[in-house]
Design an enzyme around this catalytic site. Structure first.
Site, PDB file in Angstrom:
ATOM      1  N   GLU A 187    -147.908 -30.180  11.709  1.00 15.13           N
ATOM      2  CA  GLU A 187    -148.367 -29.445  12.886  1.00 15.13           C
ATOM      3  C   GLU A 187    -149.771 -29.329  13.034  1.00 15.13           C
ATOM      4  O   GLU A 187    -150.297 -28.418  12.460  1.00 15.13           O
ATOM      5  CB  GLU A 187    -147.692 -28.293  13.176  1.00 15.13           C
ATOM      6  CG  GLU A 187    -146.142 -28.318  13.065  1.00 15.13           C
ATOM      7  CD  GLU A 187    -145.369 -28.867  14.423  1.00 15.13           C
ATOM      8  OE1 GLU A 187    -146.061 -28.912  15.349  1.00 15.13           O
ATOM      9  OE2 GLU A 187    -144.190 -28.788  14.225  1.00 15.13           O
ATOM     10  N   LYS A 223    -148.021 -20.534   1.212  1.00 16.34           N
ATOM     11  CA  LYS A 223    -149.480 -20.200   1.106  1.00 16.34           C
ATOM     12  C   LYS A 223    -150.221 -19.986   2.465  1.00 16.34           C
ATOM     13  O   LYS A 223    -150.461 -21.062   3.104  1.00 16.34           O
ATOM     14  CB  LYS A 223    -150.008 -21.593   0.474  1.00 16.34           C
ATOM     15  CG  LYS A 223    -151.250 -21.607  -0.405  1.00 16.34           C
ATOM     16  CD  LYS A 223    -152.540 -20.731   0.259  1.00 16.34           C
ATOM     17  CE  LYS A 223    -153.332 -21.713   1.227  1.00 16.34           C
ATOM     18  NZ  LYS A 223    -154.365 -21.053   1.794  1.00 16.34           N
ATOM     19  N   CYS A 243    -153.641 -24.058  18.670  1.00 15.85           N
ATOM     20  CA  CYS A 243    -153.578 -25.589  18.655  1.00 15.85           C
ATOM     21  C   CYS A 243    -153.271 -25.966  19.889  1.00 15.85           C
ATOM     22  O   CYS A 243    -153.720 -27.120  20.584  1.00 15.85           O
ATOM     23  CB  CYS A 243    -152.555 -25.977  17.480  1.00 15.85           C
ATOM     24  SG  CYS A 243    -151.036 -25.036  17.807  1.00 15.85           S
TER      25      CYS A 243
HETATM   26  P1  NAD Z   1    -156.971 -26.084   7.928  1.00 17.30           P
HETATM   27  O1  NAD Z   1    -156.218 -27.347   7.830  1.00 17.30           O
HETATM   28  O2  NAD Z   1    -158.444 -25.893   7.183  1.00 17.30           O
HETATM   29  O3  NAD Z   1    -156.154 -24.917   7.068  1.00 17.30           O
HETATM   30  C1  NAD Z   1    -154.696 -24.714   7.174  1.00 17.30           C
HETATM   31  C2  NAD Z   1    -154.118 -24.250   5.946  1.00 17.30           C
HETATM   32  O4  NAD Z   1    -154.177 -25.364   5.034  1.00 17.30           O
HETATM   33  C3  NAD Z   1    -154.713 -23.117   5.183  1.00 17.30           C
HETATM   34  O5  NAD Z   1    -153.718 -22.180   4.521  1.00 17.30           O
HETATM   35  C4  NAD Z   1    -155.673 -23.802   4.192  1.00 17.30           C
HETATM   36  O6  NAD Z   1    -156.053 -22.925   3.051  1.00 17.30           O
HETATM   37  C5  NAD Z   1    -154.686 -24.871   3.913  1.00 17.30           C
HETATM   38  N1  NAD Z   1    -155.518 -26.181   3.261  1.00 17.30           N
HETATM   39  C6  NAD Z   1    -157.050 -26.426   3.629  1.00 17.30           C
HETATM   40  N2  NAD Z   1    -157.128 -27.327   2.612  1.00 17.30           N
HETATM   41  C7  NAD Z   1    -155.922 -27.808   1.991  1.00 17.30           C
HETATM   42  C8  NAD Z   1    -155.805 -28.853   1.101  1.00 17.30           C
HETATM   43  N3  NAD Z   1    -156.578 -29.708   0.682  1.00 17.30           N
HETATM   44  N4  NAD Z   1    -154.557 -28.697   0.513  1.00 17.30           N
HETATM   45  C9  NAD Z   1    -153.664 -28.036   0.833  1.00 17.30           C
HETATM   46  N5  NAD Z   1    -153.811 -26.858   1.747  1.00 17.30           N
HETATM   47  C10 NAD Z   1    -154.897 -26.885   2.280  1.00 17.30           C
HETATM   48  O7  NAD Z   1    -156.769 -25.803   9.334  1.00 17.30           O
HETATM   49  P2  NAD Z   1    -157.568 -24.303   9.927  1.00 17.30           P
HETATM   50  O8  NAD Z   1    -158.769 -24.629  10.322  1.00 17.30           O
HETATM   51  O9  NAD Z   1    -157.231 -23.139   8.871  1.00 17.30           O
HETATM   52  O10 NAD Z   1    -156.757 -24.279  11.211  1.00 17.30           O
HETATM   53  C11 NAD Z   1    -157.147 -24.593  12.400  1.00 17.30           C
HETATM   54  C12 NAD Z   1    -156.415 -26.207  12.651  1.00 17.30           C
HETATM   55  O11 NAD Z   1    -155.020 -25.764  12.678  1.00 17.30           O
HETATM   56  C13 NAD Z   1    -156.784 -26.673  13.950  1.00 17.30           C
HETATM   57  O12 NAD Z   1    -156.932 -27.846  14.027  1.00 17.30           O
HETATM   58  C14 NAD Z   1    -155.352 -26.283  14.879  1.00 17.30           C
HETATM   59  O13 NAD Z   1    -155.397 -27.167  15.879  1.00 17.30           O
HETATM   60  C15 NAD Z   1    -154.431 -26.580  13.862  1.00 17.30           C
HETATM   61  N6  NAD Z   1    -153.206 -25.608  14.172  1.00 17.30           N
HETATM   62  C16 NAD Z   1    -152.104 -26.368  14.576  1.00 17.30           C
HETATM   63  C17 NAD Z   1    -150.916 -25.890  15.018  1.00 17.30           C
HETATM   64  C18 NAD Z   1    -149.664 -26.513  15.701  1.00 17.30           C
HETATM   65  O14 NAD Z   1    -148.604 -26.162  15.466  1.00 17.30           O
HETATM   66  N7  NAD Z   1    -149.820 -27.942  15.697  1.00 17.30           N
HETATM   67  C19 NAD Z   1    -150.877 -24.496  14.845  1.00 17.30           C
HETATM   68  C20 NAD Z   1    -152.099 -23.787  14.490  1.00 17.30           C
HETATM   69  C21 NAD Z   1    -153.160 -24.270  14.013  1.00 17.30           C
END
Ligand code: NAD
Length: 486
Positions: free
Chosen positions: A255, A180, A289
């Site tokens: 992550e 997803k 991230c």
């Molecule tokens: P997010 O958590 O809002 O979304 C990430 C993914 O999760 C998306 O596909 C989203 O549709 C899905 N999602 C959202 N709510 C959900 C739920 N309730 N259940 C299941 N899936 C759900 O994060 P974002 O704003 O899209 O991304 C930014 C964040 O990701 C930042 O905090 C960043 O640091 C982190 N990030 C971490 C890494 C790492 O490797 N540590 C890498 C990239 C981004």
């Protein structure tokens, strides 16, 4: 992103058993640099997710995927490395428009993407168990087995890298996957899934369902047919994922976010450090991230270091993907507003603005651009010292000595990455080994590439490791077998 009221049966986003499926609703895909929709993706439903999970289970238990050997799986993954390289420019253009990043960065992402496939293709037949000394008359051994159907939920910042980083090791081990991707940017994962079918991945091995997190993502994370979840995203969503995993008694890797420190001692090679220090927060507009968003500088060198950083920071330029400057826009209006609010709060708190980058003339008015900003000194308890902005905003903070640097670097809820700059090798080593993070860099900084390097967090940055060989352990379970032969 706006959901369309009328059903659109032509949009892509649901690929199950190597075929595109009809979507009952669509989501507009907005180009961040343009601020306007340029295509649509499917808004997958819980029923779509269920179909994908069922297809993956079938592939795992009775499909051609279930009969493939490790070396055959590896060959398919290796083939994808070549396919991605052959389609690199097409994919890079797609990625740049979808995410807004400079085209140069998108092209670099495709090199990393191909490398993930290459690495896990070559690794597929290298994962093995061991024999164990045990009782006389018994043979004991371990073997690595796939979890089963694995769920993969990734964010929008580096979709072309996150896709192979997450599904690559899972497939190498023999899991069947349901992905997803993020609703804000997922066009390259969609194209790659299609390319994987063309490359010969059997039906049901790789399935993808696009849609909103709280609907499609939640339906996948909570699905009782899932055996393991790999999640990359925000710390807040990580809680929901871990809760869903707990309810189904399955494992997960998380992550999550970061507030990573770059520590600069007075004896650092500043000429070498400067471009790296700045790029660490400017790359993809800070939407990384592992962004090095906190710059910790030894007090005795503070004025010189900060002066030079500020001078260079003011030369940073933001533009469209085609302008190919230092950074592009923020992914969407909501995130753009969020970054602006952080900056307004910093100004209201009286934080000195040391420098700001510029938005290039001629960028589309509706694009989600923000001016990169350098604030300092930032008080240690201030929001800008503690919270992840996910934008091109850097907080500068002085420290007194080695012990103070360690204390300050570790003084956030996060623990993803840290960097230490010093010509004193012993000191750099001492400090690096005290960082409460999953990855630490000395006299360099950057987790973006480094496919070979295990990556993941401590504390609020999550747990589990992806990348490198370590990911093969995460995506497999260990089975111990004992045979009595006397
Ligand atoms: P997010 O958590 O809002 O979304 C990430 C993914 O999760 C998306 O596909 C989203 O549709 C899905 N999602 C959202 N709510 C959900 C739920 N309730 N259940 C299941 N899936 C759900 O994060 P974002 O704003 O899209 O991304 C930014 C964040 O990701 C930042 O905090 C960043 O640091 C982190 N990030 C971490 C890494 C790492 O490797 N540590 C890498 C990239 C981004």
């Amino acid at each position: 992103m706006d959901q369309q009221t009328s059903a659109d049966r032509t949009v892509r986003g649901i690929f199950i058993d190597n075929q595109w499926r009809e979507a009952s609703a669509a989501i507009d895909v907005v180009a961040p640099a343009e601020g306007e929709a340029f295509t649509q993706i499917a808004a997958g439903t819980a029923a779509d997710v269920d179909r994908a999970v069922v297809a993956a289970r079938r592939a795992l238990e009775e499909g051609a995927w279930s009969r493939m050997t490790a070396v055959e799986r590896g060959r398919l993954l290796s083939k994808m490395a070549n396919v991605v390289t052959d389609h690199a420019e097409e994919l890079a253009q797609l990625e740049a428009r979808d995410t807004g990043k400079p085209i140069r960065q998108a092209r670099a992402d495709m090199v990393a993407c191909a490398r993930y496939f290459e690495y896990y293709g070559a690794a597929a037949d290298k994962l093995h168990g061991e024999t164990l000394p045990f009782l006389n008359g018994h043979f004991a051994a371990t073997e690595r087995v796939p979890h089963g159907v694995t769920a993969h939920i990734i964010p929008w910042n580096y979709p072309a890298q996150m896709f192979p980083r997450s599904v690559g090791p899972a497939l190498a081990v023999g899991n069947a996957v349901v992905m997803k991707p993020a609703e804000d940017a997922c066009l390259t994962p969609l194209r790659m899934t299609e390319l994987m079918a063309e490359a010969g991945f059997p039906e049901g091995a790789v399935n993808i369902v696009t849609g909103y997190g709280r609907e499609t993502g939640a339906a996948l994370a909570e699905h009782p047919g899932i055996d393991f979840i790999s999640f990359i995203g925000s710390s807040e969503t990580g809680v929901a994922i871990q809760t869903a995993a707990a309810r189904n008694h399955i494992g997960c890797t998380l992550e999550l976010g970061g507030k990573s420190a770059q520590i600069v001692f007075g004896d650092a090679d500043l000429d070498a450090a400067l471009p790296v220090l700045i790029n660490a927060v400017v790359q993809h507009a800070g939407q990384t991230c592992s962004a090095g968003s906190r710059l910790l500088v030894e007090r005795k060198a503070y004025d010189e270091v900060v002066g030079r950083v500020a001078e260079r920071f003011s030369q940073v330029r933001c533009g469209t993907p085609e302008m190919d400057l230092d950074l592009g826009p923020i992914v969407n209006r909501r995130q753009q507003e969020r970054v602006r609010r952080f900056c307004e709060q910093a100004a209201a708190d009286g934080l000195p603005l040391l420098a700001e980058g510029q938005i290039a003339p001629g960028v589309p008015e509706k694009g989600f651009f923000v001016q990169p900003k350098l604030f300092g000194p930032v008080p240690r308890a201030n929001r800008l010292a503690q919270e992840e902005v996910f934008g091109p905003v850097m907080s500068v903070m002085p420290f007194d000595d080695e012990a103070d640097a360690v204390r300050l670097a570790n003084a956030t809820p996060y623990g993803l990455v840290a960097g230490v700059w010093s010509r004193d090798g012993s000191r750099a080593m001492r400090v690096a080994r005290k960082m409460q993070v999953g990855q630490v860099f000395v006299n360099c900084y950057g987790a973006g590439g480094g496919i070979e390097l295990p990556f993941g967090g401590m504390k609020k940055s999550g747990h589990g490791r992806e990348k490198g060989f370590e990911a093969l352990y995460e995506f497999s379970a260990l089975r111990t077998m004992v045979v009595r032969h006397d």
